[in-house]
Design an enzyme around this catalytic site. Structure first.
Site, PDB file in Angstrom:
ATOM      1  N   ASN A  93      40.466  36.619 -13.997  1.00 31.68           N
ATOM      2  CA  ASN A  93      41.414  37.581 -13.449  1.00 31.68           C
ATOM      3  C   ASN A  93      40.701  38.826 -12.941  1.00 31.68           C
ATOM      4  OD1 ASN A  93      43.671  39.206 -12.874  1.00 31.68           O
ATOM      5  ND2 ASN A  93      44.865  38.260 -14.494  1.00 31.68           N
ATOM      6  N   ASP A  94      40.293  39.697 -13.846  1.00 32.28           N
ATOM      7  CA  ASP A  94      39.702  40.973 -13.433  1.00 32.28           C
ATOM      8  C   ASP A  94      38.442  40.795 -12.594  1.00 32.28           C
ATOM      9  OD1 ASP A  94      41.673  42.426 -14.812  1.00 32.28           O
ATOM     10  OD2 ASP A  94      40.569  42.254 -16.693  1.00 32.28           O
ATOM     11  N   VAL A  95      37.647  39.763 -12.876  1.00 35.99           N
ATOM     12  CA  VAL A  95      36.360  39.603 -12.182  1.00 35.99           C
ATOM     13  C   VAL A  95      36.521  39.088 -10.762  1.00 35.99           C
ATOM     14  CG1 VAL A  95      35.108  39.258 -14.339  1.00 35.99           C
ATOM     15  CG2 VAL A  95      36.035  37.274 -13.128  1.00 35.99           C
ATOM     16  N   PHE A 112      42.838  41.381 -18.582  1.00 30.43           N
ATOM     17  CA  PHE A 112      42.541  42.097 -19.815  1.00 30.43           C
ATOM     18  C   PHE A 112      42.468  43.599 -19.581  1.00 30.43           C
ATOM     19  CE2 PHE A 112      39.625  43.088 -23.473  1.00 30.43           C
ATOM     20  CZ  PHE A 112      40.530  42.738 -24.449  1.00 30.43           C
ATOM     21  N   ALA A 113      42.145  43.999 -18.352  1.00 30.82           N
ATOM     22  CA  ALA A 113      42.080  45.428 -18.038  1.00 30.82           C
ATOM     23  C   ALA A 113      43.470  46.022 -17.820  1.00 30.82           C
ATOM     24  CB  ALA A 113      41.218  45.661 -16.794  1.00 30.82           C
TER      25      ALA A 113
END
Length: 468
Positions: free
Chosen positions: A394-396, A434-435
């Site tokens: 997700n975030d990456v 997660f962020a």
């Protein structure tokens, strides 16, 4: 014999130190990592055996009981903890190391207090340092564990005047340390210093967001080594000094490598939440995102896209780890290879929740190491890639890291999957990463969402591709 024993112990420490250094060197490559782990374990066994022969050890019964209990707990944890929970375990072990160093410093302080002799200056200073580093490591690691375990929010936690509170506590610790050096047997001041160090550990970790937690874990690992080294000075134990220094140095080196890969400084990782406190993403941004159109695809359509592509880049993430889908992913890659598709894996430096998390999982599934590409090597390839398959990441892969200056992950280099011809994202739903930020990638025209659990969805893809 009595004259030989101290020399023999120090010689054993030298051999153990050499084995630890060789073990660390071997851990630098996946091909030699297991051998390196064995060498380091043998070195530590020699160090422990030599320490037990030291005339300073007076109660072997308690030590044997501690070894038995600790070994049983370790075996149970090793067998029961899932790979997805390994980052939490690392954080917890870091904290236990810091706690042990703090207890050693406290025990030495009370021992000196019980004697009539005056405390040495160097002993008092090393005790203070051990308390400071160990206390910060203990509570900081516990906070990291809580964030990774989702016991508390993974988003940065800040409150008014937080920086001033941290600075004030640090100044108070320095003042208290100076007073303790002048009055080395003042137990009240000493306990206050212990309490301050524990609070500083909490304040150190809570402003760090979930996306930066792998860096925090690495840094706390370094702290645990430094705390052990400080405890070695307190006990005048050369082996503990050397082992702690090795852990501390390797942790700092890993932290620097990760920050370089993310194109960020360590100060930015630790304190960026304060700079962006006034620029948090408002609810209106979320409202705009929900109005965008999301394209979905079923497993058969996705299988056709993958099977008839010339090149596919698989991007594994924490969702793959949670689903334990690495073996299914390997089978999917084998089927694509059978059809003549060029398959690569894109590994972000902080994919998952600890450094090397994805590498370990894929190695467990016997994915050929040459197929794994780090971020710098794979990013230029996305423009020539037909399909990027994102599995639980997700975030990456969030373009907001490059486009949205108000985003908590702004400035973090990402995998450029949006540049691929098409992107398929396997995900259970539209939840945030997660962020705690919305992923712009999900709403782009070339992106198609394949909803479902990673393991089941990938298994369906394998069945569909076999039919092509």
């Amino acid at each position: 014999m009595n004259d030989f024993l101290p020399s023999g112990i120090q010689l054993s420490y030298l051999v153990a130190s050499c084995l630890l250094i060789l073990g660390l060197k071997e851990l630098g490559s996946p091909a030699t990592a297991r051998r390196g782990n064995r060498l380091a374990a043998i070195g530590m066994l020699i160090a422990i055996a030599a320490t037990l022969l030291d005339r300073g050890v007076v109660n072997y019964t308690l030590i044997a009981a501690g070894v038995v209990v600790g070994s049983l707990v370790g075996v149970v944890m090793a067998q029961r903890v899932e790979m997805t929970s390994m980052p939490q375990m690392v954080g917890l072990l870091n904290g236990l190391g810091g706690g042990a160093s703090t207890l050693i410093a406290m025990g030495e302080f009370w021992r000196v207090m019980g004697t009539s002799q005056a405390a040495a200056l160097d002993g008092t200073v090393t005790t203070i340092l051990s308390v400071l580093i160990g206390g910060i490591t203990l509570t900081g690691s516990l906070i990291a564990f809580a964030k990774l375990q989702e016991i508390m929010s993974g988003s940065p936690i800040i409150f008014p005047l937080q920086r001033f509170a941290s600075i004030g506590l640090l100044v108070l610790f320095v003042v208290g340390s100076a007073f303790l050096i002048a009055e080395p047997k003042d137990s009240t001041v000493f306990l206050i210093l212990v309490g301050i160090s524990l609070i500083l550990g909490v304040l150190f970790t809570i402003p760090i967001g979930g996306a930066d937690m792998p860096v925090a874990i690495s840094l706390l690992n370094s702290f645990s080594g430094l705390a052990a080294s400080a405890a070695g000075f307190v006990l005048e134990n050369n082996m503990l000094i050397i082992a702690g220094a090795l852990v501390g140095a390797s942790g700092i080196i890993l932290t620097q490598i990760m920050c370089k890969a993310m194109n960020r400084s360590i100060t930015n990782v630790l304190f960026s939440a304060f700079a962006k406190a006034k620029a948090k993403v408002s609810g209106g941004v979320g409202a705009i995102a929900t109005e965008k159109v999301v394209k979905s695809v079923d497993s058969q359509e996705a299988a056709m896209m993958l099977g008839y592509a010339r090149s596919v880049v698989i991007v594994p993430g924490y969702g793959m780890a949670v689903a334990q889908a690495q073996h299914a992913v390997r089978e999917l890659a084998d089927q694509l290879d059978r059809l003549g598709v060029d398959v690569k894996y894109a590994i972000h430096p902080v994919a998952g929740r600890m450094p090397g998390h994805m590498n370990v999982l894929l190695a467990e599934a016997n994915v050929p190491y040459p197929q794994l590409y780090d971020m710098d090597a794979i990013n230029p390839e996305f423009e020539h890639t037909d399909v990027a398959l994102v599995i639980g990441a997700n975030d990456v892969v969030n373009p907001a890291a490059s486009n949205d200056v108000d985003s908590p992950i702004y400035g973090m280099p990402i995998l450029d999957v949006e540049k691929a011809g098409h992107t398929i994202v396997i995900k259970r739903g539209m939840s945030k990463g997660f962020a705690g930020v919305e992923n712009e990638l999900f709403f782009q025209d070339k992106t198609m969402m394949l909803f479902g659990g990673a393991k089941d969805v990938v298994a369906q893809l394998v069945v569909s591709i076999k039919e092509l």
